[in-house]
Write a protein that holds these residues in place. Structure first.
Motif, PDB file in Angstrom:
ATOM      1  N   SER A 130       0.807  -1.227   0.000  1.00  0.00           N
ATOM      2  CA  SER A 130       0.000   0.000   0.000  1.00  0.00           C
ATOM      3  C   SER A 130       0.837   1.272   0.000  1.00  0.00           C
ATOM      4  O   SER A 130       0.327   2.349  -0.317  1.00  0.00           O
ATOM      5  N   ALA A 131       2.113   1.165   0.369  1.00  0.00           N
ATOM      6  CA  ALA A 131       2.955   2.363   0.477  1.00  0.00           C
ATOM      7  C   ALA A 131       4.417   1.971   0.330  1.00  0.00           C
ATOM      8  O   ALA A 131       4.757   0.785   0.246  1.00  0.00           O
ATOM      9  N   THR A 181      -4.353   3.479  -2.651  1.00  0.00           N
ATOM     10  CA  THR A 181      -3.398   3.024  -3.667  1.00  0.00           C
ATOM     11  C   THR A 181      -4.123   2.375  -4.837  1.00  0.00           C
ATOM     12  O   THR A 181      -3.780   2.610  -6.005  1.00  0.00           O
ATOM     13  N   THR A 214      10.618   6.572   3.047  1.00  0.00           N
ATOM     14  CA  THR A 214       9.561   5.651   3.457  1.00  0.00           C
ATOM     15  C   THR A 214       9.361   5.801   4.963  1.00  0.00           C
ATOM     16  O   THR A 214      10.231   6.335   5.663  1.00  0.00           O
ATOM     17  N   LYS A 225       4.556  -0.227  -2.766  1.00  0.00           N
ATOM     18  CA  LYS A 225       3.738   0.516  -3.722  1.00  0.00           C
ATOM     19  C   LYS A 225       4.534   0.854  -4.976  1.00  0.00           C
ATOM     20  O   LYS A 225       4.042   0.685  -6.109  1.00  0.00           O
ATOM     21  N   ALA A 233      -5.330   2.804   3.356  1.00  0.00           N
ATOM     22  CA  ALA A 233      -4.141   3.012   2.524  1.00  0.00           C
ATOM     23  C   ALA A 233      -4.199   2.146   1.278  1.00  0.00           C
ATOM     24  O   ALA A 233      -3.846   2.588   0.176  1.00  0.00           O
TER      25      ALA A 233
END
Length: 291
Positions: A37-38, A69, A216, A42, A65
């Motif tokens: 998701s990140a 996405t 991140t 991602k 999240a």
């Protein structure tokens, strides 16, 4: 000069690993990104979509999240079939059900990227809260084992399993950078993946250090809590490198530990040596001295 396996190192993506290269095409692959998701997960999902992947599954702990996405992907890649699963990687039933659902709806996963991970407290062991310190082992070690079991049941028998690790497992401990929980848990995962690859020879398993990605959540945590300044690598470097490692061109790195910062042309030049020796697996300095 930074220590490296290749003379040339990279801190951003480069032409040889561009996901749009025809021989790196993922158009016929089902891709599963755990922790997608990140962050690096991602970015890796977007890289596989750039490589033509049409079947993508993302897991993560936070449904909001993941939904955000997925919406972003739908707007940019309207032809892609994307599934999301709000599940913790340590949840054995939840992860098994997710990988099984991917198989039923998208086809068995051909590429699995495990980018789920916990850094844990950046404190000396003596002053760490052990329940928090142990959380790195729960997510990083148990989570990888949970995912591995689900993969053997429901993924393609010839799937590529890419496990994100850290260079921290290879360097001597430093009192100025106290990451005992994180480094030790990633060291355990590295050995687990060695066994997983050996026990399942039809799979292509790799441990991969993604570089130092400071933008991140985990990277920011390391910078803020350690006080150590890092130059940092571009997030697209590991994302594009992971697309390359999932290609046929990188089969010779099966069951090896590699850095996303290493130059792939130099790696390919040493293909036969890497394949036929214990190069790029964990060992003990100075051992064996006698055979």
């Amino acid at each position: 000069m930074a220590l490296s396996y290749t003379k040339v190192t990279h801190n951003k993506t480069y032409a040889q690993i561009a996901p749009t290269l025809p021989h790196l095409s993922a158009v016929h692959k089902t891709v599963l990104i755990v922790g997608g998701s990140a962050g690096i997960g991602k970015a890796t999902a977007l890289a596989f979509l750039d490589a033509g992947a049409q079947r993508l599954a993302l897991t993560g702990r936070r449904e909001d999240a993941l939904s955000s996405t997925a919406a972003e992907i739908a707007a940019k890649y309207p032809k892609a079939n994307v599934m999301i699963f709000a599940v913790d990687v340590t949840d054995a039933k939840g992860m098994n059900d997710a990988v099984a659902c991917v198989k039923d709806r998208l086809g068995p996963a051909d590429v699995i990227v495990n980018s789920a991970g916990v850094v844990g407290p950046l404190k000396p062991l003596a002053s760490s809260d052990l329940s928090t310190w142990w959380s790195a082992f729960e997510t990083n070690v148990k989570g990888a084992a949970v995912l591995a079991q689900a993969v053997t049941k429901h993924a393609s028998p010839s799937a590529t399993f890419l496990q994100l690790s850290t260079a921290g497992v290879l360097f001597p401990a430093s009192p100025g950078f106290p990451i005992s929980g994180y480094a030790a848990s990633k060291l355990a995962v590295t050995k687990i993946m060695e066994y997983f690859g050996a026990e399942n020879p039809s799979l292509k398993v790799m441990n991969i250090h993604p570089g130092v990605i400071v933008d991140t959540p985990g990277g920011k945590k390391m910078v803020e809590e350690s006080g150590v300044e890092f130059d940092g690598d571009d997030i697209n470097l590991p994302a594009h490198f992971l697309v390359w490692t999932a290609s046929e061109e990188a089969v010779f790195l099966k069951n090896k530990f590699v850095f996303a910062t290493w130059d792939i042309d130099e790696l390919k030049e040493r293909k036969e040596e890497i394949m036929s020796s214990p190069e790029l697996i964990l060992g003990l300095n100075g051992f064996p001295r006698h055979t």
